[in-house]
Design an enzyme around this catalytic site. Structure first.
Site, mmCIF file in Angstrom:
data_model
loop_
_atom_site.group_PDB
_atom_site.id
_atom_site.type_symbol
_atom_site.label_atom_id
_atom_site.label_comp_id
_atom_site.label_asym_id
_atom_site.label_seq_id
_atom_site.Cartn_x
_atom_site.Cartn_y
_atom_site.Cartn_z
ATOM 1 N N ARG A 231 -2.467 -4.947 -8.777
ATOM 2 C CA ARG A 231 -2.207 -5.094 -7.340
ATOM 3 C C ARG A 231 -0.721 -4.932 -7.080
ATOM 4 O O ARG A 231 0.119 -5.350 -7.887
ATOM 5 C CB ARG A 231 -2.646 -6.484 -6.844
ATOM 6 C CG ARG A 231 -4.137 -6.637 -6.714
ATOM 7 C CD ARG A 231 -4.698 -5.851 -5.540
ATOM 8 N NE ARG A 231 -6.100 -5.526 -5.718
ATOM 9 C CZ ARG A 231 -6.785 -4.706 -4.953
ATOM 10 N NH1 ARG A 231 -6.194 -4.088 -3.958
ATOM 11 N NH2 ARG A 231 -8.049 -4.456 -5.186
ATOM 12 N N GLU A 260 0.469 -0.612 1.183
ATOM 13 C CA GLU A 260 -0.385 0.564 1.017
ATOM 14 C C GLU A 260 -1.102 0.873 2.319
ATOM 15 O O GLU A 260 -1.509 -0.050 3.027
ATOM 16 C CB GLU A 260 -1.416 0.329 -0.100
ATOM 17 C CG GLU A 260 -0.799 0.167 -1.469
ATOM 18 C CD GLU A 260 -1.844 0.005 -2.560
ATOM 19 O OE1 GLU A 260 -3.057 0.138 -2.269
ATOM 20 O OE2 GLU A 260 -1.468 -0.262 -3.710
ATOM 21 N N HIS A 278 -3.160 4.560 -5.813
ATOM 22 C CA HIS A 278 -4.241 3.580 -5.956
ATOM 23 C C HIS A 278 -5.569 4.263 -6.319
ATOM 24 O O HIS A 278 -6.560 4.180 -5.591
ATOM 25 C CB HIS A 278 -4.405 2.763 -4.669
ATOM 26 C CG HIS A 278 -5.064 1.426 -4.902
ATOM 27 N ND1 HIS A 278 -4.755 0.309 -4.185
ATOM 28 C CD2 HIS A 278 -6.024 1.021 -5.785
ATOM 29 C CE1 HIS A 278 -5.480 -0.717 -4.598
ATOM 30 N NE2 HIS A 278 -6.259 -0.306 -5.574
#
Length: 519
Positions: A231, A260, A278
């Site tokens: 994360r 993000e 990601h």
């Protein structure tokens, strides 16, 4: 059936299953925060991935919401506390992308070690820079794994195949378990001091935000390389960039970022850094698993069933031995509410084999049944404890592996009233085995009445005559005996509810002490 709002791309297989179950699947991708607020009223379920922000404001607007499903693992875009306060279940798909995330970690580990994306970019741009992008081997290097959960273990196994030595930091894994996996468990500072590469596999929590910062990097082994597929925010990006520029950190590979989506970071300008947007769960296989899993979890939540991956239900996991008793516990809770009326406390006892397991989920199921009988509000595993607090009902649990009458038994007691049940036979048939300290034996039914009476001849006939003359069929009946052998209680299972006037007629009979409708 329910309306299910889907705001991000989910594998169609899972959505098709929800449609086949009779639900309305409302797919609206790319909603702005304002549009989301307009879309959630009337939705009973919300399925998202990582982009949709489920805030307290969104949950307040979703007055019919039962469950929020995250097709993936992380829940930093869901206000779980606000959902819990509103009785909304939050579920995820924690096992859907573990293999994909582990493989992405290995891909970034290799890409960082061998400068693959940098060399590719140079070559397609017309530059043959063979000497500039000399890399390092993984063999005989030390990999530090922060977080030895499902993904961390998979990464460790794969890194061992490359000849790496593994050290790990995880306060929830014992040194003995580490030795069984051929992994040395160390504290975090030691891990940073001895590792050539570090991979991160922990959840984003207040304790892990900023875990890898300037101070920790300064104490790390010179030339260390950091890989994060967990994360964003666990690694302080500015501190990592500064450590790389100073030459103390050899490089990094990141799949996740503090904000993000993002196209700006101090790391992006550094040639020692490999980045991806990601992609940890971005495989066809992971997306199919996530879609199937979240569809299953949402369908269970909407049906009021046990949901294995509910993150805001205390004790969401249930052992295989315990799980068959969930429906019995809920049924006993409902029956007990009919037997007692108002109570100030509930004493719950688990006896037998189930007493050796974590039974908290059974208590939640029991409370769900109890408050489902007495509350006008929707009741779920999530808000049942809150309803107990709001009603001023103290709940206590006792567990013992000893059972005097059955292999397993669940009992509820409040004041002079009590009820107990068990499962019998190979099929696990539910049986009501005790009411108000009188032993009985009959299956719980949709319509049940308990009659307390004096122990005198003819009482069964009087009760049967009144119920029969009212045109109500008695499907099952048992006469309960107290420990002293006194038969002064009858439990009737009827094919339809016994009306209030028939109950009053029973109460007027000489010798009948009380009549209670359990359903």
């Amino acid at each position: 059936m329910a309306r299910i709002l889907v705001t991000e791309a989910i594998a169609e297989g899972g959505l098709d299953r929800l449609r086949e179950a009779g639900h309305t699947v409302d797919v609206r991708e790319g909603l702005s925060p304002e549009e989301l607020l307009e879309a959630v009223p009337g939705a009973h379920a919300l399925i998202i991935r990582s982009a949709t922000q489920v805030t307290a404001e969104v949950l307040a607007a979703a007055t019919d919401m039962v469950v929020v499903g995250r097709a993936g693992i992380g829940l930093d875009n869901v206000d779980v506390a606000a959902a819990t306060d509103r009785g909304v279940m939050v579920v995820n798909a924690p096992q859907s992308n573990i293999l994909s995330a582990a493989e992405q970690t290995m891909a970034l580990l290799l890409a960082q070690a061998r400068n693959i994306p940098q060399a590719h970019a140079a070559l397609v741009a017309g530059r043959w820079e063979r000497s500039r992008w000399t890399g390092v081997e993984l063999a005989d290097k030390t990999l530090g794994v922060i977080g030895l959960g499902r993904i961390g273990k998979l990464v460790a196994q794969r890194a061992m195949a490359f000849g790496m030595r593994i050290v790990a930091h995880d306060p929830f894994v014992s040194p003995e378990m580490g030795r069984k996996m051929n992994i040395d468990l160390v504290d975090l500072d030691t891990l940073m001091d001895v590792s050539d590469f570090v991979t991160i596999h922990v959840a984003k929590t207040p304790e892990t935000i900023g875990l890898i910062d300037a101070d920790r990097l300064a104490k790390a082994k010179p030339g260390i390389r950091i890989v994060n597929v967990a994360r964003g925010g666990i690694v302080v990006e500015a501190d990592l960039a500064a450590a790389i520029e100073q030459g103390h950190v050899g490089g990094a590979a990141l799949d996740v970022f503090d904000t993000e989506p993002t196209t700006e970071s101090p790391l992006f300008a550094l040639p020692e850094v490999v980045v991806t947007p990601h992609l940890g769960a971005s495989t066809h296989e992971a997306q199919d698993k996530a879609g199937d899993t979240i569809a299953d979890m949402v369908e269970l939540a909407l049906a009021g069933e046990f949901v294995p991956f509910a993150v805001n239900v205390n004790a969401a996991e249930a052992a295989e031995t315990v799980r068959p008793f969930l429906s019995l516990a809920e049924r006993l809770g409902s029956l007990f509410a009919g037997l007692t009326g108002g109570v100030r406390n509930l004493e719950i006892t688990y006896e037998g084999e189930i007493g050796g397991y974590d039974t908290r989920i059974l208590t939640l199921s029991l409370l769900k049944g109890f408050f489902g009988r007495i509350s006008d509000d929707p009741v779920s595993y999530v808000n049942a404890p809150k309803l107990a607090d709001e009603h001023g009902i103290a709940v206590s649990e006792t567990a013992t592996t000893t059972s005097h009458h059955y292999v397993n038994q669940i009992s509820i007691r409040a004041g002079e009233h009590c009820i107990a049940g068990t499962l019998v036979g190979l099929d696990g048939e539910a049986r009501l085995v005790m009411v108000d300290d009188h032993r009985v034996d009959l299956p719980p039914a949709n319509h049940m009445v308990v009659v307390r009476n004096d122990d005198r001849p003819g009482m069964i006939g009087k009760v049967g005559t009144i119920v029969g003359e009212a045109g109500i069929n008695i499907a099952d009946m048992d006469v309960g005996q107290s420990s002293s052998g006194v038969s002064a209680l009858m439990v009737l299972a009827t094919t339809e509810p016994v009306p209030a006037d028939v109950q009053d007629a029973l109460r007027s009979v000489d010798g009948i002490v009380s009549v209670a409708s359990l359903t």
